[in-house]
Write an enzyme that holds these catalytic residues in place. Sequence first.
Site, short mmCIF file in Angstrom:
data_model
loop_
_atom_site.label_atom_id
_atom_site.label_comp_id
_atom_site.label_asym_id
_atom_site.label_seq_id
_atom_site.Cartn_x
_atom_site.Cartn_y
_atom_site.Cartn_z
N HIS A 160 0.82 -1.21 0.00
CA HIS A 160 0.00 0.00 0.00
C HIS A 160 0.86 1.26 0.00
O HIS A 160 0.43 2.30 -0.51
CB HIS A 160 -0.93 0.00 1.21
CG HIS A 160 -2.08 -0.94 1.06
ND1 HIS A 160 -1.92 -2.32 1.02
CD2 HIS A 160 -3.41 -0.73 0.92
CE1 HIS A 160 -3.11 -2.89 0.87
NE2 HIS A 160 -4.03 -1.96 0.82
N SER A 198 0.57 -0.66 -6.41
CA SER A 198 0.54 -1.85 -7.26
C SER A 198 1.07 -1.54 -8.65
O SER A 198 0.99 -0.40 -9.12
CB SER A 198 -0.89 -2.39 -7.38
OG SER A 198 -1.41 -2.77 -6.13
N LYS A 234 -14.30 -7.66 -8.32
CA LYS A 234 -13.44 -8.57 -9.10
C LYS A 234 -12.87 -9.68 -8.22
O LYS A 234 -12.81 -10.84 -8.62
CB LYS A 234 -12.32 -7.77 -9.76
CG LYS A 234 -11.43 -8.61 -10.67
CD LYS A 234 -10.40 -7.76 -11.38
CE LYS A 234 -11.00 -7.07 -12.58
NZ LYS A 234 -9.98 -6.43 -13.44
N ASP A 235 -12.47 -9.33 -7.00
CA ASP A 235 -11.95 -10.33 -6.07
C ASP A 235 -13.05 -11.30 -5.64
O ASP A 235 -12.79 -12.50 -5.50
CB ASP A 235 -11.36 -9.65 -4.83
CG ASP A 235 -10.00 -9.04 -5.09
OD1 ASP A 235 -9.38 -9.40 -6.12
OD2 ASP A 235 -9.55 -8.20 -4.29
N GLU A 267 5.84 -33.50 -1.13
CA GLU A 267 4.61 -33.07 -1.78
C GLU A 267 4.94 -32.43 -3.12
O GLU A 267 6.07 -31.97 -3.37
CB GLU A 267 3.87 -32.05 -0.90
CG GLU A 267 3.20 -32.69 0.32
CD GLU A 267 1.87 -33.34 -0.04
OE1 GLU A 267 1.87 -34.21 -0.93
OE2 GLU A 267 0.86 -33.01 0.57
#
Length: 378
Positions: free
Chosen positions: A203, A207, A229-230, A273
Amino acid sequence: MYNNYKFVRKSNFNQINNFIVDLSSPSNISYFWNFGSLLGLSMLIQFITGLFLTFHYSANVSVAFDSVIHIMRDVNNGWLIRYTHINGASFFFIFIYIHIGRGIFYFSFKKMMVWFSGIFILLFLMMVAFMGYILPWGQMSFWGATVITNLISSIPSLGETIVFWIWGGFSVGNATLNRFFSFHFIFPFLVMFLILIHLVFLHVHGSNNPLGLVGSYDKVFFYPYYVIKDLFGFIFFMIAFLFLICFFPLILVDSDNFIMANSLVTPLHIQPEWYYLSSYAILRSIPNKLGGVVALFLSILILLIFMFCKSKFNSLTYYPIMEVIFWFFVATVMLLMWIGANQVEYPFYGLGQMLAFFFFFFFYIYIYFVNFWDSLLD
């Protein structure tokens, strides 16, 4: 005093509002930026399901395997909690790798503190996931712990001392299981703190965006544009996640781990894994034990070298040749996963060495080609 309380409460709400609602974000962020929020959702799922599993799990070699069976058969919806936790880890790492790949493609490493904190989180997550893999105390859990922890003994002078401390004795046993369970429970709290720091850096520095434009203009509020959107990403993820849990819950789980750990019977092929397989293949491609351990850690830490990459653009879209090489790199990582799941024999060993070489060489090509291309534009 009451007025001071109101001021503090209002200030806290303003901070939350600025952090989530009124956050200014680039207007052209694509769905590749959804994976950050999906990682947050996955972390929450892992945290909650892990907490419920601890209510019924017993960290003792005599009953650990049986306690897992008890969770699956006797606890109400225990099967759902455990399958959610197991497959949640797989989705977590899928999102992490896509998140990192997006960062490499769109030059997110130019936000240096965001990138550095992200790699630090990755190291802790891989450690936490490894410890969690040991807890069911199945065959692959036991032998995976034995093989991987034994690698530390290759460190000169202090190696064996460190291994004995990790084991809590002279072999993997009850003390080892207790320590891994304790760390697996405590470290997620530290990871959540690191994630908070990561978000603060994000922040502060802002971005990136697909076009690599300067982020100081053409911004929109995080809410409602990216919240919607999220939420769309959350819904799509939950549908796929629940489908996997209900119909194919064991597709990513090694069948040997449903056999109780036995130190007298070695599995034909010991492997971790799937999300460790690429690093595991790099480890096995080095004939020297210490060299393999160094290569294993470098396969993660080498991501930090991107912080020294300077470029005029913020996306591989402007470097067409490098864009093709990037997708070759993605294919290399996938092939290394496949090789890591196979035994050390012809042709997997030789192929693994060639791919491991290209894996590390890619970072040199990336930085060199970006700088070379920029020099042509001067």
